[in-house]
Design a protein around this motif. Structure first.
Motif, PDB file in Angstrom:
ATOM      1  N   LEU A  35     -44.305  -9.743 -12.341  1.00  0.00           N
ATOM      2  CA  LEU A  35     -45.147 -10.749 -11.691  1.00  0.00           C
ATOM      3  C   LEU A  35     -45.239 -12.012 -12.549  1.00  0.00           C
ATOM      4  O   LEU A  35     -45.177 -13.133 -12.034  1.00  0.00           O
ATOM      5  CB  LEU A  35     -46.545 -10.187 -11.419  1.00  0.00           C
ATOM      6  N   GLU A  36     -45.385 -11.827 -13.877  1.00  0.00           N
ATOM      7  CA  GLU A  36     -45.453 -12.990 -14.769  1.00  0.00           C
ATOM      8  C   GLU A  36     -44.152 -13.785 -14.704  1.00  0.00           C
ATOM      9  O   GLU A  36     -44.168 -15.018 -14.673  1.00  0.00           O
ATOM     10  CB  GLU A  36     -45.748 -12.530 -16.203  1.00  0.00           C
ATOM     11  N   GLN A  37     -43.027 -13.069 -14.664  1.00  0.00           N
ATOM     12  CA  GLN A  37     -41.732 -13.758 -14.558  1.00  0.00           C
ATOM     13  C   GLN A  37     -41.649 -14.558 -13.258  1.00  0.00           C
ATOM     14  O   GLN A  37     -41.173 -15.686 -13.238  1.00  0.00           O
ATOM     15  CB  GLN A  37     -40.584 -12.744 -14.605  1.00  0.00           C
ATOM     16  N   LYS A  41     -53.696  -8.255  -6.591  1.00  0.00           N
ATOM     17  CA  LYS A  41     -53.638  -7.107  -7.497  1.00  0.00           C
ATOM     18  C   LYS A  41     -52.996  -7.397  -8.859  1.00  0.00           C
ATOM     19  O   LYS A  41     -52.987  -6.509  -9.706  1.00  0.00           O
ATOM     20  CB  LYS A  41     -52.881  -5.937  -6.836  1.00  0.00           C
ATOM     21  N   GLY A  42     -52.466  -8.583  -9.073  1.00  0.00           N
ATOM     22  CA  GLY A  42     -51.920  -8.925 -10.386  1.00  0.00           C
ATOM     23  C   GLY A  42     -50.956  -7.880 -10.908  1.00  0.00           C
ATOM     24  O   GLY A  42     -50.124  -7.350 -10.158  1.00  0.00           O
ATOM     25  N   ASN A  43     -51.083  -7.546 -12.205  1.00  0.00           N
ATOM     26  CA  ASN A  43     -50.197  -6.547 -12.829  1.00  0.00           C
ATOM     27  C   ASN A  43     -50.744  -5.136 -12.648  1.00  0.00           C
ATOM     28  O   ASN A  43     -50.814  -4.359 -13.606  1.00  0.00           O
ATOM     29  CB  ASN A  43     -50.061  -6.839 -14.327  1.00  0.00           C
ATOM     30  N   VAL A  44     -51.121  -4.776 -11.442  1.00  0.00           N
ATOM     31  CA  VAL A  44     -51.740  -3.461 -11.234  1.00  0.00           C
ATOM     32  C   VAL A  44     -50.751  -2.338 -11.538  1.00  0.00           C
ATOM     33  O   VAL A  44     -51.145  -1.213 -11.875  1.00  0.00           O
ATOM     34  CB  VAL A  44     -52.318  -3.327  -9.798  1.00  0.00           C
ATOM     35  N   ASP A  45     -49.439  -2.653 -11.493  1.00  0.00           N
ATOM     36  CA  ASP A  45     -48.428  -1.635 -11.819  1.00  0.00           C
ATOM     37  C   ASP A  45     -48.527  -1.175 -13.271  1.00  0.00           C
ATOM     38  O   ASP A  45     -48.026  -0.105 -13.610  1.00  0.00           O
ATOM     39  CB  ASP A  45     -47.008  -2.131 -11.478  1.00  0.00           C
ATOM     40  N   ALA A  46     -49.217  -1.953 -14.111  1.00  0.00           N
ATOM     41  CA  ALA A  46     -49.408  -1.532 -15.509  1.00  0.00           C
ATOM     42  C   ALA A  46     -50.298  -0.297 -15.615  1.00  0.00           C
ATOM     43  O   ALA A  46     -50.322   0.377 -16.652  1.00  0.00           O
ATOM     44  CB  ALA A  46     -50.010  -2.680 -16.334  1.00  0.00           C
ATOM     45  N   LEU A  47     -51.023   0.047 -14.550  1.00  0.00           N
ATOM     46  CA  LEU A  47     -51.854   1.260 -14.567  1.00  0.00           C
ATOM     47  C   LEU A  47     -51.022   2.524 -14.412  1.00  0.00           C
ATOM     48  O   LEU A  47     -51.466   3.626 -14.733  1.00  0.00           O
ATOM     49  CB  LEU A  47     -52.896   1.222 -13.431  1.00  0.00           C
ATOM     50  N   GLU A  88     -55.968 -11.409 -18.226  1.00  0.00           N
ATOM     51  CA  GLU A  88     -54.817 -11.327 -19.134  1.00  0.00           C
ATOM     52  C   GLU A  88     -53.593 -11.990 -18.478  1.00  0.00           C
ATOM     53  O   GLU A  88     -52.834 -12.714 -19.132  1.00  0.00           O
ATOM     54  CB  GLU A  88     -54.536  -9.853 -19.473  1.00  0.00           C
ATOM     55  N   LEU A  89     -53.432 -11.771 -17.163  1.00  0.00           N
ATOM     56  CA  LEU A  89     -52.362 -12.443 -16.415  1.00  0.00           C
ATOM     57  C   LEU A  89     -52.554 -13.961 -16.511  1.00  0.00           C
ATOM     58  O   LEU A  89     -51.602 -14.717 -16.750  1.00  0.00           O
ATOM     59  CB  LEU A  89     -52.392 -11.976 -14.958  1.00  0.00           C
TER      60      LEU A  89
END
Lengths: 206, 381
Positions: free
Chosen positions: B72-74, B103-109, B124-125
């Motif tokens: 997502l950041e990329q 949901k931002g970087n929710v995949d980090a969970l 953090e995002l």
């Protein structure tokens, strides 16, 4: 910029203690958050059975808003144009973790719509809007810590552009049972406390 | 009150890596949706639009990243960098940054994700994007369900008119994750075919992956050719249900009333509507009721979900950008997937991409929590 706005009232819930305009209205230092918030709800006579279906963030935000708005004796006949501007650090992460847990293992896969719907922070705004029939401006913001400058700017914008007559704003954070805090305040043309950055921070820290 | 413009812009999606490339595909009625059958993501096959990973990394690496960034950041950084370059604005304390995401970087969970779980905090995002470019101000992250992308434009305008900023960069996006798909699937809202907004044979929504970015500014010089003026905005709640839209379209109706009042124009002044059109029965029906209450039933209308799917936090912004290009190109774009009207109130759905002289459009969106947003835009050139 119009500086003629005031903080009419404020409510905070932290450390298992509820206070309204600086006075403690409920305290229960023994119990876990789940037990504490249910007991506070009962003691405050909120009478809203949907409360028990809410996730932790919504329970926290709903109760703080309910205690504050109940005290305002709002008109039931005519509409109240009160905007809601909330913020926090952890978004809906507490419930996000629960949904993630329900899909992590394919052997025990049980995603539920009743959990998933709360994986958005603004759902708590929806809950308050339903109870108080607020068809008004609403928005949820995320910052790494309480951001008085942002709340001040956005609230002044809504009031000075006549998008709202009053604004219920503040911080509703729920990361886990040991890290939570609600601080809500109502900005209006009436009141004794000036609506400025210093006073918002002062009230947040009390 | 100073005028506020939406100017330089970028879209990264399965249809291309620039707004022009994406709009050119839309003008040819090309959909970015594809069928995925992957049991590790979802038990049943589904349709989605996915950003090409190789091209994304190639574009992102040109920016010489010095650390590891999430997908997502990329997406957001790559998209925003193109807008910052085109704008040629120095990032000083009068320049704001808004991020729109659900949901931002929710995949980090996910325990299988290489990034720390702390990356899932939306602040953090915001910090990652802010620090990459060296913005002087903290990122303002808006997470207000499916209206976030369009609400971000209203927020940028309000910040500029409060004289806090002269320019605000907005970037928006959500990634396709098992988290999101499994949730929408638990609502039985996902379609196993390309979505058909407002159509009688609709079968539900497709979720799509997009990053979109714009510059919002008070400076009328150096505007992009497709720049628009923000005439009025409103964002009102249904006060009805947390996961279903109001049967009277109350919040959407009031959002439009608020926007029209501020813009000081009437329904006849609007040349087309870029609607939400998720292709669920409840949403489409609610919109039809609200547009009829606003006397907008004759105004040409499209939903772009048939091209991108529902891109959540980016949807309102990507659809605004396509609307800006529609004004510049004097073209009404077809509402892809529509054949027979499947709502109980009349709507003038665009069935064929047509050239027409157009000046103003209305963008709307609605989402969970009962939120709705409407903005009126006008061509500047």
């Amino acid at each position: 910029m119009n500086t003629n706005y005031h903080i009419k009232s404020f409510c905070s819930i932290k450390n298992n203690q509820v206070s309204l305009n600086g006075s403690v209205v409920y305290k229960d230092e023994e119990n876990s958050f789940s037990q504490f918030i249910k007991a506070a709800y009962k003691q405050q006579n909120s009478k809203y059975p949907k409360f028990f279906k809410m996730d932790n963030l919504s329970k926290l935000a709903f109760l703080a808003a309910d205690i504050l708005l109940k005290n305002e004796n709002l008109s039931k006949e005519k509409e109240n144009n009160i905007a809601i501007v909330f913020s926090n650090k952890s978004s809906s992460l507490d419930t996000d973790r629960k949904h993630q847990e329900s899909i992590q293992n394919k052997e025990s896969y049980f995603p539920s719509p009743a959990v998933f719907v709360y994986t958005l922070p603004n759902i708590c705004i929806g809950e308050i809007s339903i109870k108080y029939k607020l068809y008004s401006e609403n928005s949820f913001f995320i910052f790494d810590s309480f951001n008085a400058t942002h709340l001040l700017t956005y609230t002044n914008s809504l009031l000075s552009s006549n998008k709202a007559n009053q604004v219920l704003c503040g911080w509703v954070e729920f990361d886990d049972e040991n890290n939570y805090q609600a601080f809500l305040y109502l900005v209006s043309t009436k009141g004794t406390t000036k609506h400025n950055k210093q006073d918002i921070i002062k009230l947040y820290n009390t | 009150m100073s005028k506020v413009y939406v100017s330089h812009n970028n879209i990264i999606s399965s249809l291309g890596f620039s707004s022009d490339a994406v709009v050119s595909k839309i003008s040819k009625e090309t959909s970015g949706l594809q069928r995925i059958d992957n049991k590790s993501i979802l038990p049943e096959p589904f349709y989605t639009s996915l950003i090409n990973t190789e091209i994304l990394q190639e574009n992102f690496n040109k920016l010489h990243p010095k650390a590891e960034y999430t997908r997502l950041e990329q997406m957001m950084i790559t998209s925003l960098s193109k807008v910052i370059d085109a704008s040629n604005i120095k990032l000083n304390d009068r320049v704001g940054l808004i991020l729109s995401t659900t949901k931002g970087n929710v995949d980090a969970l996910d325990t299988n994700n290489p990034f720390s779980k702390d990356r899932a905090y939306l602040s953090e995002l915001g910090n990652q994007v802010k620090n990459f470019f060296g913005f002087k101000n903290k990122a303002i992250v808006v997470s207000n369900a499916c209206v976030s992308g369009i609400l971000a434009v209203a927020i940028a305008k309000r910040y500029i008119q409060q004289d806090v900023y002269d320019h605000v960069f907005i970037t928006s996006g959500d990634v396709i994750t098992e988290f999101i798909l499994s949730g929408f699937n638990s609502f039985q809202a996902l379609s196993s075919a390309p979505c058909k907004p407002y159509d009688a044979d609709r079968t539900g929504i497709n979720i799509g992956e997009v990053a979109a970015s714009v510059l919002v500014t008070n400076n009328s010089t150096d505007l992009a050719k497709e720049a628009v003026t923000v005439l009025g905005e409103g964002s009102c709640n249904d006060a009805n249900h947390i996961s279903g839209p109001s049967r009277t379209g109350e919040g959407l109706y009031r959002s439009m009333q608020s926007a029209f009042k501020q813009a000081n124009i009437t329904a006849e002044d609007v040349d087309f509507i870029s609607a939400h059109g998720t292709a669920t029965m409840y949403n489409d029906e609610m919109e039809a009721i609200a547009f009829n209450r606003m006397q907008l039933s004759n105004v040409p209308l499209n939903s772009l979900k048939g091209y991108f799917g529902h891109s959540l936090g980016a949807s309102g912004l990507v659809e605004t950008i396509v609307g800006m290009h529609a004004l510049k190109n004097n073209t009404l774009y077809k509402s892809l997937g529509f054949e027979t009207l499947g709502v109980t109130k009349p709507l003038n759905i665009i069935t064929k991409t047509t050239e027409k002289n157009i000046t103003r459009f209305l963008k709307t969106a609605s989402g969970f929590g009962g939120c709705n947003t409407a903005i009126l835009f006008q061509k500047t050139n």
